[in-house]
Enzyme design. Structure first.
Site, PDB file in Angstrom:
ATOM      1  N   THR A 367       0.923  -1.054   0.002  1.00 49.70           N
ATOM      2  CA  THR A 367      -0.055   0.045   0.036  1.00 49.70           C
ATOM      3  C   THR A 367       0.944   1.022  -0.125  1.00 49.70           C
ATOM      4  O   THR A 367       2.025   1.190   0.274  1.00 49.70           O
ATOM      5  CB  THR A 367      -0.946  -0.224   1.246  1.00 49.70           C
ATOM      6  N   THR A 385      -4.121   1.887  -2.184  1.00 51.49           N
ATOM      7  CA  THR A 385      -3.751   0.356  -2.238  1.00 51.49           C
ATOM      8  C   THR A 385      -4.220  -0.228  -3.726  1.00 51.49           C
ATOM      9  O   THR A 385      -5.373   0.023  -4.009  1.00 51.49           O
ATOM     10  CB  THR A 385      -4.043  -0.171  -1.018  1.00 51.49           C
ATOM     11  N   ASP A 409      -9.032  -8.907   1.317  1.00 55.87           N
ATOM     12  CA  ASP A 409      -9.108  -8.137   2.781  1.00 55.87           C
ATOM     13  C   ASP A 409     -10.409  -8.681   3.257  1.00 55.87           C
ATOM     14  O   ASP A 409     -10.620  -8.433   4.438  1.00 55.87           O
ATOM     15  CB  ASP A 409      -8.714  -6.700   2.354  1.00 55.87           C
TER      16      ASP A 409
HETATM   17  N1  GLY Z   1      -4.663  -3.666   1.661  1.00 57.03           N
HETATM   18  C1  GLY Z   1      -4.482  -3.397   2.836  1.00 57.03           C
HETATM   19  C2  GLY Z   1      -5.561  -2.602   3.779  1.00 57.03           C
HETATM   20  O1  GLY Z   1      -6.393  -1.959   3.145  1.00 57.03           O
HETATM   21  O2  GLY Z   1      -5.527  -2.811   4.920  1.00 57.03           O
END
Ligand code: GLY
EC number: 2.3.2.2
Length: 557
Positions: A367, A385, A409
């Site tokens: 990210t 990200t 996620d």
């Molecule tokens: N993709 C990492 C986050 O959004 O926590």
């Protein structure tokens, strides 16, 4: 070096890369993950753009020059402080309409190891372009086309590949080859494996030019949408024209809470980060009511902060998800009395049993981030990200950008950890058009209504630790911006059991003492902080020296 910086300071200009930053009388600043983003953002500020304008221009630039995480194929969160008012923009990806709770389970009910991480099926509907447009509609001062153009130029005419980017692209291609992944990544990025070569991205330039000329319609409709959908159909992805047309970014009330005389403004759900930081700061304060502050980065300090982190992550797994789909008990989780009660059984000399840490309410990498302060004292803290480095590892053919693998996620199955080792349940189960829970925590700390600190980092679940520790480092331990971003950090998230992840640079005796207490030390670097700190009216800005970031501070005089 010092004399040179002082001389430049007198000329009203101080440029600081990831070298020690001098304090100067200065009033606008950027801290960016690379030098291209830094230059584009500071140019916008210099030409009368505000912090939001600079953020929009930087976001599009990083989509070209920082392909590991900068994006138009992903999403993010923007915390804003403008004209004395906080605001928050959620441009997180959403699950496609055809997504379903068990979509990553095989016939035996086990989570497929890579489906949510690699390839088109891992991708949520991108939110970045809609997000930048929303930000511009509400707060932009300079014309949209002016802000997108630097990215078009960098994609069309090329940029010289920084050595660290060449290294990351090379290692990624090797990994794809070693794992026999069917990917077009090497076709698009093979020329970026050599440091200093001029790297052009003509397809991406054409997509960015459509965004420049047509706004979000240049991405969610027409040629770009056709290219995305054609690639989805060719490679088993789920996204449709309807999904793209239905995507919307959302203004949300930022999470704001008081801490030690400051006002912390940060990310609400679907980020877990803001609530987690509030709980973490609050639990440590509770412990410190009856104990003295341990020495910075000593074993007792790591243990105390980790014990709080355990309780934070137990709540994260149970209660946090997209508030449009799940009733997040935000005010209960933020109640000072609740936070205090969670901290009361922290034992400062022994590790509490992991299995005993339940969520508390009822009896329950890659990210990137940037920070900006403009000459009017407005600030943007933006984390964006495509999830892992280079996202889903595949490019939307004909549109030239990397797809995200943000679907990982979500909680693919209750209790089964995602890539970051985070577990979840009902709150974060997959549903059509739901946003997956995030740890991104773009944060602005105010003191007497003025910006004191702008902070944020990449790093999956470790983002929450990086942000919390950057607040401790600057506002509790009195570090400068440069010291704060480069101070060794640590992270504990309940599972894996009794494991503290550390950056290199810790004192060996500290780690030995933690091991003697029963901790396992996981020595793997994480995060990339980009921070701006206001010290008595003087801004200092810093980007972590291990990355390829650049911070610039300038005066108006
Ligand atoms: N993709 C990492 C986050 O959004 O926590």
């Amino acid at each position: 070096m010092r004399i040179l910086l002082i001389t430049l300071g007198l000329l009203g200009l101080v440029a600081c890369s990831n070298q020690p930053t001098e304090q100067t009388t200065s009033d606008y600043a950027v801290a960016m993950p690379d030098k291209f983003g830094a230059q584009v953002a500071i140019d916008v500020l210099e030409q009368g753009g505000n912090a939001v304008d600079a953020a929009i221009a930087a976001q599009f630039t990083l989509a070209v020059t920082y392909p590991e995480a900068g994006n138009i194929g992903g999403g993010g969160f923007m915390t804003i402080y403008i004209d004395g008012q906080p605001d928050f923009l959620d441009y997180r990806e959403m699950a496609p309409e055809a997504a379903s709770r068990d979509m990553y389970l095989d016939e035996d009910g086990n989570v497929h190891p890579t489906d949510s991480l690699f390839g088109a099926k891992a991708s949520g509907i991108p939110g970045t372009v809609a997000g930048m447009w929303e930000a511009h509609q509400k707060y932009g001062k300079l014309p949209w086309a002016r802000l997108v153009q630097p990215a078009v130029t960098l994609a069309k005419d090329g940029f010289h590949v920084p050595p660290k980017l060449a290294g990351r692209v090379s290692r990624y291609i090797k990994r794809l080859r070693d794992n026999e992944r069917d990917s077009n990544f090497e076709h698009y990025f093979g020329a970026a494996t050599e440091a200093d070569v001029l790297f052009t991205q003509p397809e991406l330039a054409a997509t960015l030019a459509r965004i420049r000329d047509q706004g979000p319609d240049g991405f969610y409709k027409g040629d770009t949408a056709d290219a995305i959908v054609a690639y989805m159909q060719k490679t088993n992805g789920l996204m449709t024209h309807d999904d793209l047309a239905n995507y919307h970014a959302k203004w949300r009330t930022p999470l704001a809470f008081d801490w030690r005389g400051y006002k912390v403004v940060t990310a609400p759900p679907p980020s877990s980060g803001g609530i987690a930081v509030a709980q973490w700061l609050g639990m440590v304060d509770t412990v410190l009511k009856t104990n003295i502050m341990p020495a910075h980065n000593s074993a007792p300090y790591l243990h105390m902060v980790s014990e709080a982190g355990k309780r934070v992550f137990a709540d994260r797994a149970e209660y946090l998800g997209d508030p449009d789909f799940f009733d997040v008990p935000q005010s209960e989780l933020m109640q000072p009395a609740y936070i205090e009660s969670r901290a009361k059984d922290i034992n400062l000399t022994a590790i509490s049993p992991t299995e005993g840490i339940a969520p508390g309410l009822h009896e329950s990498e890659d990210t990137t981030h940037f920070s900006i302060v403009d000459k009017w004292g407005n600030a943007v803290s933006n984390t964006t990200t495509i999830n892992l480095s280079f996202g889903a590892g595949v490019v939307a053919e004909g549109a030239g950008f990397l797809l995200n693998d943000e679907m990982d996620d979500f909680s693919a199955k209750p209790g089964v950890p995602n890539f970051f080792g985070a577990i979840g349940g009902e709150a974060n189960a997959i549903e059509p058009y739901k946003r997956m829970l995030s740890s991104m925590t773009p944060t602005i700390v105010l003191e007497d209504d003025s910006v004191k600190l702008v902070t944020g980092s990449p790093g999956g679940t470790t983002i929450i630790s990086s942000v919390t520790l950057s607040i401790f480092n600057t506002l509790l331990y009195g570090m400068t911006a440069e010291e704060a971003v480069n101070s060794p950090r640590f992270h504990h998230q309940l599972w894996p059991k009794d494991t503290i992840r550390v950056h290199d640079g810790f004192n060996k005796a500290t780690l030995t003492a933690l091991e003697a207490m029963g901790y396992t030390i996981d020595d793997r670097r994480f995060g990339d902080l980009h921070l701006i700190l206001n010290e008595n009216g003087k801004l200092s800005a810093a980007s972590e020296k291990n990355g390829r970031g650049k911070a610039i501070v300038r005066n108006t005089q």
